[in-house]
Design an enzyme around this catalytic site. Structure first.
Site, PDB file in Angstrom:
ATOM      1  CE1 TYR A  97      -9.479  -2.805   0.563  1.00 61.08           C
ATOM      2  CE2 TYR A  97      -8.753  -0.844  -0.581  1.00 61.08           C
ATOM      3  CZ  TYR A  97      -8.469  -1.988   0.142  1.00 61.08           C
ATOM      4  OH  TYR A  97      -7.172  -2.312   0.439  1.00 61.08           O
ATOM      5  CG  ASN A 118      -3.530  -2.384   6.783  1.00 59.11           C
ATOM      6  OD1 ASN A 118      -3.430  -1.959   5.639  1.00 59.11           O
ATOM      7  ND2 ASN A 118      -4.478  -3.224   7.147  1.00 59.11           N
ATOM      8  CE  LYS A 144      -3.892  -2.257   2.313  1.00 57.98           C
ATOM      9  NZ  LYS A 144      -4.921  -2.153   3.360  1.00 57.98           N
ATOM     10  CB  THR A 167      -6.973  -5.498  10.077  1.00 57.11           C
ATOM     11  OG1 THR A 167      -7.596  -6.569   9.373  1.00 57.11           O
ATOM     12  CG2 THR A 167      -7.244  -4.189   9.353  1.00 57.11           C
ATOM     13  CG  HIS A 181      -5.525  -6.174  -0.090  1.00 57.01           C
ATOM     14  ND1 HIS A 181      -6.723  -6.104   0.562  1.00 57.01           N
ATOM     15  CD2 HIS A 181      -5.691  -7.059  -1.111  1.00 57.01           C
ATOM     16  CE1 HIS A 181      -7.591  -6.917  -0.032  1.00 57.01           C
ATOM     17  NE2 HIS A 181      -6.993  -7.499  -1.058  1.00 57.01           N
ATOM     18  CD  GLU A 219      -8.885  -9.022  -3.646  1.00 57.34           C
ATOM     19  OE1 GLU A 219      -7.730  -9.371  -3.303  1.00 57.34           O
ATOM     20  OE2 GLU A 219      -9.767  -8.704  -2.815  1.00 57.34           O
TER      21      GLU A 219
HETATM   22  P1  CMP Z   1      -7.336  -4.503   3.872  1.00 62.96           P
HETATM   23  O1  CMP Z   1      -6.886  -5.837   4.328  1.00 62.96           O
HETATM   24  O2  CMP Z   1      -6.825  -3.996   2.583  1.00 62.96           O
HETATM   25  O3  CMP Z   1      -8.943  -4.462   3.841  1.00 62.96           O
HETATM   26  C1  CMP Z   1      -9.701  -3.323   4.066  1.00 62.96           C
HETATM   27  C2  CMP Z   1      -8.882  -2.172   4.571  1.00 62.96           C
HETATM   28  O4  CMP Z   1      -9.623  -1.180   5.253  1.00 62.96           O
HETATM   29  C3  CMP Z   1      -7.893  -2.667   5.629  1.00 62.96           C
HETATM   30  O5  CMP Z   1      -6.902  -3.426   5.038  1.00 62.96           O
HETATM   31  C4  CMP Z   1      -7.463  -1.352   6.240  1.00 62.96           C
HETATM   32  O6  CMP Z   1      -6.544  -0.638   5.407  1.00 62.96           O
HETATM   33  C5  CMP Z   1      -8.799  -0.595   6.238  1.00 62.96           C
HETATM   34  N1  CMP Z   1      -9.503  -0.712   7.512  1.00 62.96           N
HETATM   35  C6  CMP Z   1     -10.121  -1.794   8.013  1.00 62.96           C
HETATM   36  N2  CMP Z   1     -10.690  -1.513   9.204  1.00 62.96           N
HETATM   37  C7  CMP Z   1     -10.415  -0.209   9.451  1.00 62.96           C
HETATM   38  C8  CMP Z   1     -10.737   0.673  10.525  1.00 62.96           C
HETATM   39  N3  CMP Z   1     -11.463   0.268  11.575  1.00 62.96           N
HETATM   40  N4  CMP Z   1     -10.308   1.933  10.434  1.00 62.96           N
HETATM   41  C9  CMP Z   1      -9.596   2.339   9.370  1.00 62.96           C
HETATM   42  N5  CMP Z   1      -9.269   1.552   8.320  1.00 62.96           N
HETATM   43  C10 CMP Z   1      -9.669   0.288   8.362  1.00 62.96           C
END
Ligand code: CMP
Length: 139
Positions: A49, A112, A9, A91, A115, A126
């Site tokens: 998303y 984070n 990311k 996550t 993905h 995807e």
């Molecule tokens: P990802 O695994 O790409 O899937 C959805 C993304 O949303 C996740 O990683 C985070 O980047 C984001 N995400 C999920 N939960 C939260 C949250 N509570 N607050 C902010 N971002 C979130």
């Protein structure tokens, strides 16, 4: 052997951690089958998303994912989807196990670092989202 999709990311690309993450993934037993550096539009991020559209963090997530370069890649391993989810960790990096990609490299629950697809069906969808039919021929 099976394939999954990972995306390094914008937070990790911007802070110069992409190489270390790629090394970590290879050291964990994945083969990189396809990889690109690209940017995605807000429409593309919203579609990717879509399952999170009603969540309070959706707009912020789209804004983050369009803020810079992303590195989507196809990774191959035995049971690749489950294996990659174990290697990247929870996550929220604060909850991720020691030695996982997110524990080592992520900034926050949103920023984070990486993905990973959550099922074989989503992995196929995807991979097709980021890689053309021509690029998928060798997978
Ligand atoms: P990802 O695994 O790409 O899937 C959805 C993304 O949303 C996740 O990683 C985070 O980047 C984001 N995400 C999920 N939960 C939260 C949250 N509570 N607050 C902010 N971002 C979130």
């Amino acid at each position: 052997m099976s394939n999954t999709l990972a995306i390094i990311k914008p937070d990790a690309v911007q802070s110069g951690k992409a190489g270390k993450i790629l090394s970590h993934l290879e050291a964990s037993g994945f083969t990189v089958k396809a990889l690109q550096m690209t940017r995605i539009s807000a429409v593309q991020a919203g579609a990717f998303y879509a399952v999170h559209r009603e969540r309070p963090f959706f707009d912020s997530l789209v804004s983050f994912m369009t803020s810079g370069v992303v590195i989507p890649m196809v990774l191959e391993a035995e049971d690749a989807v489950a294996k990659l989810r174990g290697v990247i960790g929870a996550t929220d990096p604060a909850e991720a196990d020691q030695g996982t990609v997110r524990q080592l490299f992520a900034e926050s629950k949103e920023r984070n670092a990486i993905h990973a697809s959550d099922s074989d069906d989503n992995a196929a969808a995807e991979i097709a989202f980021f890689f053309s039919e021509h690029q998928r021929l060798g997978l």
